[in-house]
Design a protein around this motif. Sequence first.
Motif, PDB file in Angstrom:
ATOM      1  N   THR A  57      -0.121  36.949  21.074  1.00 23.74           N
ATOM      2  CA  THR A  57       0.409  36.112  19.937  1.00 23.74           C
ATOM      3  C   THR A  57       1.916  36.080  20.154  1.00 23.74           C
ATOM      4  N   THR A  58       2.522  34.858  20.047  1.00 22.17           N
ATOM      5  CA  THR A  58       3.826  34.876  20.366  1.00 22.17           C
ATOM      6  C   THR A  58       4.619  34.621  18.688  1.00 22.17           C
ATOM      7  N   THR A  59       5.826  34.711  18.952  1.00 17.25           N
ATOM      8  CA  THR A  59       6.731  34.460  17.633  1.00 17.25           C
ATOM      9  C   THR A  59       6.435  32.992  17.183  1.00 17.25           C
ATOM     10  N   ASN A  60       6.200  31.992  17.975  1.00 17.55           N
ATOM     11  CA  ASN A  60       5.890  30.553  17.517  1.00 17.55           C
ATOM     12  C   ASN A  60       4.542  30.628  16.830  1.00 17.55           C
ATOM     13  N   HIS A  61       3.535  31.446  17.203  1.00 19.19           N
ATOM     14  CA  HIS A  61       2.079  31.580  16.760  1.00 19.19           C
ATOM     15  C   HIS A  61       2.550  32.127  15.147  1.00 19.19           C
ATOM     16  N   GLU A  67       4.314  29.575   7.709  1.00 21.72           N
ATOM     17  CA  GLU A  67       4.711  28.257   7.312  1.00 21.72           C
ATOM     18  C   GLU A  67       3.186  27.594   6.475  1.00 21.72           C
ATOM     19  N   LYS A  68       2.261  27.755   7.364  1.00 22.82           N
ATOM     20  CA  LYS A  68       0.934  27.216   6.690  1.00 22.82           C
ATOM     21  C   LYS A  68       0.328  27.925   5.527  1.00 22.82           C
ATOM     22  N   TYR A  69       0.449  29.218   5.434  1.00 22.53           N
ATOM     23  CA  TYR A  69       0.031  30.154   4.553  1.00 22.53           C
ATOM     24  C   TYR A  69       0.736  30.561   3.276  1.00 22.53           C
ATOM     25  N   ALA A  70       2.093  30.360   3.630  1.00 26.85           N
ATOM     26  CA  ALA A  70       3.192  30.711   2.332  1.00 26.85           C
ATOM     27  C   ALA A  70       2.877  30.157   1.255  1.00 26.85           C
TER      28      ALA A  70
END
Length: 266
Positions: A57-61, A67-70
């Motif tokens: 898992t990268t920082t971008n992931h 952003e999706k679940y905030a």
Amino acid sequence: MRLKISLVLIISTLVLTSCGSKKRVVNSNRKQVVLEKTPENVPDIPQLEQVKKVRKTTTNHTVAYIEKYAPIAVRKMYEYNIPASITLAQGVLESGSGRSPLAIRSNNHFGIKCHRGWKGKRVTHDDDEKGECFRKYKYPETSYEDHSKFLTSRKRYASLFKYKHTNYKAWAYGLRRAGYATDRRYPQKLIGIIKKYNLSKYDYMKLPKKKNKYTPVKTVGNYYKVKKGDTLFSIARKFDVSVKQLKEVNGLKDNTISIGQHLLLQ
């Protein structure tokens, strides 16, 4: 002559007896074959399907996951008084930013086990012990809702709610004391994620006044989405705040900002 006849009779008897003995041994061996019995109690909990090891898992992931679940985490914060930063950090940690086998196969983003009274779907998964029972959800959003209900419905977590929803450090250590995780460094890991991705900003977000309507992350609360040509100075002047204030509330160490970044204004 009589002697020859007698010898022939004796030899014939011995041969017949020997053949009969061999035949009985064969039949005896056949009777020893035992068919395998079908198990009487077949588990009704399916084993979690094995998946190939996911890429690191990268920082971008993680940023994409946040952003999706905030928006969901912020909404749950106002519904249940659980810090949005804690919810997001737990989601990132427990689900590997949505990339763990448990999250992929069962939409369980918080590692919540079945526990007594759970009537929903379930899967088994190797965790602290082999083949433990975990909850399975149809949608990830349902996992977030159940996470909030899980914390608010159990006495062991009652002490957490004496803390303000802006005190994420107290919540992080409180979760460990209450037994949410066996990892001794669980609080430090949550706090590390919150600091790295500046998740505490979501604890200060305000919901729109219109009921039951929630806007995307970029417009929830007093936030500004950085555009091409923007600088901290131009944004500060536009919204009548100081550069120092912008840096403090957003946890910025210098004046570097990027296009698409969301800055908390106050």
